[in-house]
Write a protein that holds these residues in place. Sequence first.
Motif, PDB file in Angstrom:
ATOM      1  N   UNK A 194    -109.261 -34.118 -64.405  1.00  0.00           N
ATOM      2  CA  UNK A 194    -108.778 -35.313 -63.700  1.00  0.00           C
ATOM      3  C   UNK A 194    -107.382 -35.083 -63.135  1.00  0.00           C
ATOM      4  N   UNK A 195    -106.552 -34.396 -63.895  1.00  0.00           N
ATOM      5  CA  UNK A 195    -105.170 -34.163 -63.472  1.00  0.00           C
ATOM      6  C   UNK A 195    -105.079 -33.287 -62.236  1.00  0.00           C
ATOM      7  N   UNK A 196    -106.145 -32.557 -61.907  1.00  0.00           N
ATOM      8  CA  UNK A 196    -106.137 -31.715 -60.707  1.00  0.00           C
ATOM      9  C   UNK A 196    -106.037 -32.534 -59.423  1.00  0.00           C
ATOM     10  N   UNK A 197    -106.306 -33.825 -59.532  1.00  0.00           N
ATOM     11  CA  UNK A 197    -106.166 -34.694 -58.356  1.00  0.00           C
ATOM     12  C   UNK A 197    -104.701 -34.843 -57.944  1.00  0.00           C
ATOM     13  N   UNK A 198    -103.793 -34.687 -58.913  1.00  0.00           N
ATOM     14  CA  UNK A 198    -102.365 -34.874 -58.636  1.00  0.00           C
ATOM     15  C   UNK A 198    -101.858 -33.756 -57.743  1.00  0.00           C
ATOM     16  N   UNK A 199    -101.315 -34.134 -56.605  1.00  0.00           N
ATOM     17  CA  UNK A 199    -100.854 -33.157 -55.626  1.00  0.00           C
ATOM     18  C   UNK A 199    -101.911 -32.771 -54.611  1.00  0.00           C
ATOM     19  N   UNK A 200    -103.129 -33.283 -54.783  1.00  0.00           N
ATOM     20  CA  UNK A 200    -104.207 -33.005 -53.818  1.00  0.00           C
ATOM     21  C   UNK A 200    -104.632 -34.323 -53.178  1.00  0.00           C
ATOM     22  N   UNK A 201    -105.668 -34.973 -53.734  1.00  0.00           N
ATOM     23  CA  UNK A 201    -106.069 -36.270 -53.184  1.00  0.00           C
ATOM     24  C   UNK A 201    -105.095 -37.369 -53.584  1.00  0.00           C
ATOM     25  N   UNK A 202    -104.427 -37.166 -54.713  1.00  0.00           N
ATOM     26  CA  UNK A 202    -103.398 -38.092 -55.163  1.00  0.00           C
ATOM     27  C   UNK A 202    -102.033 -37.428 -55.039  1.00  0.00           C
ATOM     28  N   UNK A 203    -101.011 -38.231 -54.895  1.00  0.00           N
ATOM     29  CA  UNK A 203     -99.654 -37.687 -54.968  1.00  0.00           C
ATOM     30  C   UNK A 203     -99.380 -37.254 -56.404  1.00  0.00           C
ATOM     31  N   UNK A 204     -98.291 -36.531 -56.619  1.00  0.00           N
ATOM     32  CA  UNK A 204     -97.936 -36.125 -57.980  1.00  0.00           C
ATOM     33  C   UNK A 204     -97.685 -37.317 -58.884  1.00  0.00           C
ATOM     34  N   UNK A 205     -97.389 -38.495 -58.303  1.00  0.00           N
ATOM     35  CA  UNK A 205     -97.169 -39.682 -59.119  1.00  0.00           C
ATOM     36  C   UNK A 205     -98.373 -40.618 -59.118  1.00  0.00           C
ATOM     37  N   UNK A 206     -99.517 -40.134 -58.606  1.00  0.00           N
ATOM     38  CA  UNK A 206    -100.772 -40.824 -58.815  1.00  0.00           C
ATOM     39  C   UNK A 206    -101.242 -41.777 -57.734  1.00  0.00           C
ATOM     40  N   UNK A 207    -100.514 -41.927 -56.649  1.00  0.00           N
ATOM     41  CA  UNK A 207    -100.942 -42.799 -55.560  1.00  0.00           C
ATOM     42  C   UNK A 207    -101.964 -42.083 -54.679  1.00  0.00           C
ATOM     43  N   UNK A 208    -102.790 -42.840 -54.002  1.00  0.00           N
ATOM     44  CA  UNK A 208    -103.719 -42.254 -53.037  1.00  0.00           C
ATOM     45  C   UNK A 208    -102.896 -41.657 -51.897  1.00  0.00           C
ATOM     46  N   UNK A 209    -103.073 -40.375 -51.653  1.00  0.00           N
ATOM     47  CA  UNK A 209    -102.251 -39.705 -50.653  1.00  0.00           C
ATOM     48  C   UNK A 209    -102.634 -40.132 -49.236  1.00  0.00           C
ATOM     49  N   UNK A 210    -103.893 -40.343 -48.988  1.00  0.00           N
ATOM     50  CA  UNK A 210    -104.367 -40.697 -47.645  1.00  0.00           C
ATOM     51  C   UNK A 210    -103.985 -42.122 -47.280  1.00  0.00           C
ATOM     52  N   UNK A 211    -103.961 -42.384 -45.989  1.00  0.00           N
ATOM     53  CA  UNK A 211    -103.759 -43.740 -45.520  1.00  0.00           C
ATOM     54  C   UNK A 211    -105.032 -44.547 -45.674  1.00  0.00           C
ATOM     55  N   UNK A 212    -104.999 -45.812 -45.264  1.00  0.00           N
ATOM     56  CA  UNK A 212    -106.216 -46.622 -45.348  1.00  0.00           C
ATOM     57  C   UNK A 212    -107.061 -46.464 -44.089  1.00  0.00           C
ATOM     58  N   UNK A 213    -108.200 -47.137 -44.062  1.00  0.00           N
ATOM     59  CA  UNK A 213    -109.201 -46.922 -43.016  1.00  0.00           C
ATOM     60  C   UNK A 213    -108.684 -47.240 -41.620  1.00  0.00           C
ATOM     61  N   UNK A 240     -91.773 -57.767 -45.161  1.00  0.00           N
ATOM     62  CA  UNK A 240     -93.047 -57.580 -45.846  1.00  0.00           C
ATOM     63  C   UNK A 240     -93.818 -56.443 -45.185  1.00  0.00           C
ATOM     64  N   UNK A 241     -94.442 -55.623 -46.001  1.00  0.00           N
ATOM     65  CA  UNK A 241     -95.277 -54.527 -45.510  1.00  0.00           C
ATOM     66  C   UNK A 241     -96.591 -54.513 -46.280  1.00  0.00           C
ATOM     67  N   UNK A 242     -97.617 -53.961 -45.651  1.00  0.00           N
ATOM     68  CA  UNK A 242     -98.907 -53.824 -46.338  1.00  0.00           C
ATOM     69  C   UNK A 242     -98.918 -52.527 -47.135  1.00  0.00           C
ATOM     70  N   UNK A 243     -99.175 -52.649 -48.429  1.00  0.00           N
ATOM     71  CA  UNK A 243     -99.267 -51.483 -49.310  1.00  0.00           C
ATOM     72  C   UNK A 243    -100.429 -51.673 -50.270  1.00  0.00           C
ATOM     73  N   UNK A 244    -100.861 -50.580 -50.881  1.00  0.00           N
ATOM     74  CA  UNK A 244    -101.845 -50.689 -51.958  1.00  0.00           C
ATOM     75  C   UNK A 244    -101.106 -50.960 -53.259  1.00  0.00           C
ATOM     76  N   UNK A 245    -101.661 -51.853 -54.060  1.00  0.00           N
ATOM     77  CA  UNK A 245    -101.013 -52.236 -55.313  1.00  0.00           C
ATOM     78  C   UNK A 245    -102.000 -52.145 -56.474  1.00  0.00           C
TER      79      UNK A 245
END
Length: 454
Positions: A26-45, A341-346
């Motif tokens: 699971x931790x392999x996602x960090x730095x790939x699909x997720x940032x090193x701090x666990x956020x989704x690296x990609x933008x939204x649709x 105000x900005x749109x972010x994932x929470x």
Amino acid sequence: MKLQHILSLAALSLAVPAFAAVTAEEAKQLGTTLTEFGAIKAGNADGSIPAYTGGLTEAPAGFKPNSGFWVDPFKDEKPVLRIDSKNMAQHAALLSEGQKHLLSKNPSYYLNVYPTHRTVAYPKKILDATVRNATTCKTTKEGLAIDRACRGGMPFPIPKTGHEVMWNQMLRYQGEAMINTSASRSWVVDSSGKAVMTAEQATVQDFVYYQTEQADRDPDMAWRTYSISKSPARRAGEMTGLADYLDPVARPRRAWSYTPGLRRVKLSPEFSYDTPVASMGGVTLFDELFVFSGTMDRFDFKLVGKKEMYIQYNSYKNQYDCPTAEKALMPTHVNPECERWEKHRVWVVEATLKPGQRHAYSKRTYYFDEDMSGAASYDAFDQNGQLYRALFQTTSPMYDKQIPFSAKNVVYDFNKGMYAYVNDVMVGGWQVLSTVRSEREMNPEAIVSRESAR
């Protein structure tokens, strides 16, 4: 809250014990699909939330290092959307109950929505520690405590429980040393629309959890702060301090106070849970300082999932360029022109009062920026399930220091028709110290002796 707007993690949170760290796979996602701090690296649709590309690390023109103030890198941007009482139904899925209440009850209130920028940046040392924590950091005592393996980085970059998200908020990175200000002001606007400055304080925050190279530090301490009152005159010279620990069950919050008339330091165990904070007009509670602090034993914390939402972000205008007395405070709400105000994932966490426990609230719903910047909000409900209060905390990253700083917030009390404006700093700014004080210097008696002599 509509299910189609939530990436549900309910099944995951039920399947994994509260004390489990993530697997190496699971931790392999960090730095790939997720940032090193666990956020989704990609933008939204639709591209309204951009991909994360490392945050903002270059200072804009006009910035003066060590001035205590940070220049707004987006000062020339214009809103892309304005939400008010007339069109809020079209955007309800992206709004909290508190936002909808403010909009529906105040025709003069609106949300200026700006382009989204994921400006949060972290030093490599912090990112490396965060990745390490993913597979080693665990909660104990049913989520109420974390072990000493957690250190120097976000404890749970891939959170699986509500407790883990709350620990991420409480232990969010705000630098390795101390941050202080010589004049932090709190204002209360009462039900008649009158604004009163309830306190002016010098404050110091000490982030012990991140001071991994300090040999004299208590390895069980998480964070501590103290403040010295300057105004009103009847409270000048009073001091209060708090220290929280990684295991608050074994070592509860250590709170102290000093009154010049008594000339002694005394322990103040009442500075916890739902005790109102006097310096903030009683509109906010001790366990909601900086959104949440203290022990989580009175509530069940459920991780609902993740959703897109409008939150206060890159709030440099609010933090530094909107003088309170002249512009920011209106009779029933903060001046919306001061807010961004900005749109972010929470992350969404629901805290429900446990049977047999006592608290002013029956439930709170928390919303935390996925980049864990400290930008957050909550809706609080009374014992009848009615909306009672709402808090909105801003963030204004210190780009030159790679600190995703957050402190200023507003708390609305809908029952009393009043609000508090907290951590308003217009004099002296925020000072980030390059070195930390010794443990002896951070002793309450030493603090009182040093500060009283000034």
